[in-house]
Design a protein around this motif. Sequence first.
Motif, mmCIF file in Angstrom:
data_model
loop_
_atom_site.group_PDB
_atom_site.id
_atom_site.type_symbol
_atom_site.label_atom_id
_atom_site.label_comp_id
_atom_site.label_asym_id
_atom_site.label_seq_id
_atom_site.Cartn_x
_atom_site.Cartn_y
_atom_site.Cartn_z
ATOM 1 N N GLY A 91 -6.430 5.308 -5.685
ATOM 2 C CA GLY A 91 -6.728 5.347 -4.260
ATOM 3 C C GLY A 91 -6.678 3.974 -3.640
ATOM 4 N N GLY A 92 -7.705 3.679 -2.802
ATOM 5 C CA GLY A 92 -7.756 2.418 -2.089
ATOM 6 C C GLY A 92 -7.182 2.536 -0.689
ATOM 7 N N PRO A 93 -7.234 1.457 0.086
ATOM 8 C CA PRO A 93 -6.721 1.504 1.457
ATOM 9 C C PRO A 93 -5.202 1.473 1.507
ATOM 10 N N ILE A 94 -4.648 2.204 2.469
ATOM 11 C CA ILE A 94 -3.205 2.213 2.727
ATOM 12 C C ILE A 94 -2.994 2.080 4.234
ATOM 13 N N THR A 95 -1.760 1.852 4.642
ATOM 14 C CA THR A 95 -1.489 1.621 6.058
ATOM 15 C C THR A 95 -0.153 2.223 6.475
ATOM 16 N N ASN A 96 0.000 2.382 7.781
ATOM 17 C CA ASN A 96 1.293 2.797 8.335
ATOM 18 C C ASN A 96 2.120 1.595 8.765
ATOM 19 N N SER A 97 1.525 0.389 8.725
ATOM 20 C CA SER A 97 2.219 -0.823 9.182
ATOM 21 C C SER A 97 3.301 -1.225 8.183
ATOM 22 N N LYS A 98 4.484 -1.551 8.683
ATOM 23 C CA LYS A 98 5.613 -1.891 7.817
ATOM 24 C C LYS A 98 6.013 -3.361 7.905
ATOM 25 N N VAL A 99 5.611 -4.042 8.968
ATOM 26 C CA VAL A 99 5.967 -5.448 9.160
ATOM 27 C C VAL A 99 4.936 -6.312 8.448
ATOM 28 N N GLU A 100 5.388 -7.114 7.500
ATOM 29 C CA GLU A 100 4.466 -7.858 6.636
ATOM 30 C C GLU A 100 3.504 -8.737 7.424
ATOM 31 N N SER A 101 3.999 -9.437 8.428
ATOM 32 C CA SER A 101 3.115 -10.325 9.189
ATOM 33 C C SER A 101 2.052 -9.528 9.933
ATOM 34 N N HIS A 102 2.435 -8.377 10.492
ATOM 35 C CA HIS A 102 1.464 -7.514 11.167
ATOM 36 C C HIS A 102 0.481 -6.930 10.160
ATOM 37 N N LYS A 103 1.006 -6.543 9.012
ATOM 38 C CA LYS A 103 0.160 -5.935 7.993
ATOM 39 C C LYS A 103 -0.925 -6.906 7.517
#
Length: 363
Positions: A91-103
């Motif tokens: 598990g753990g946290p995941i994201t929809n962000s794909k741009v590394e700097s934004h992530k």
Amino acid sequence: MVYRTFDLSEKENWHEFLEKTESKDVYFTPEYFEIYERNGEGKAQLFIYENGEDFVYYPFLLRGLNDLTYAEDVRRKYGDLYDITTPYGYGGPITNSKVESHKKQLYSEFEDSLSSYCFQNNIISEFVRFHPFIRNHLDYKDIESTLNRHTIFVDLSLDLEEIWENYDNKNRNRLRKAKANEYFTIVHRSPNELENFMNLYYKTMDKKNAYEYYYFQKDFFDNSVELLRDHLELIEVMMDDKVTLSCFFMLYGDFIHYHLLGSDEEYLKYSPNNSLIHYVVEWAKSQGKKVLHLGGGYAGDTDTLYRFKKRFNKYGDLPFYIGKRIRNGEIYHELIKDLPVNENYFPLYRHPDLALKNLLTKQ
């Protein structure tokens, strides 16, 4: 910091966010978490941090410490105490962000927000089992991540010939022999046909001297069947009209996971598990799955189970990381200061050796 939390009465919110990520897997679904909530392992919570269209999705089990008799004095001093953990699996946290700097910026804000949540809710510690394939330990920097072991995967996007070439020679020879001698018939069962599976599963746990935790009760399996429904496949290996091996696989998105298994020791010399996994490789590929995740060994990278799984992909190692974070050092150290257990466990106040002591104290 602004955040939102959802419980299991709001499953539609879990799915709405999860479907927007590229990390869709059964381990992040509310249905998977409900299995463990019903099993008494904590209250399923989804923590969401949002910044515009981007978000971090972090499901966990919120566990109270009220059942720990040796923590009563500390609770009386500070009030009700909690910790958070991912359930059995990954598990753990995941994201929809794909741009590394934004992530990177998003996770920094998420970590501040989660720290605020933990402080406000008297959460003492956090334990994460990160997802080996998604590798989300690389994004979550606000926690101590350590390599626990390796797991093995089979890349189903390859041609079957390439997959076969990645098996080791001993495995290929055993599969050829089983096929030539027509040892096995492999059948799909309805997941609610649990009798054979449970008999073999408990025998396997006995053989492995497994921790008491892994002796799941029938309700656990019934709940798994009810909640996962179309995401659960029960496959059995037959020999001489007898079930020699019974295994649950979990399917979701691009993934299929080798989950729980029971086998008859008398038939292991015929390598039924080799034939099962090879069958599932071909079947899952035909279903459009991209990854067969076999998991790791019982005790790390040196035991027989790990070596067996590696026979299906010589190049298939995935690092499995766990994360540990003491969220309130003062209270944590008050909880553990007089505990008579080895410190190589986290959180120490939940050490398995304390469970019996806790039970006896309550009687």
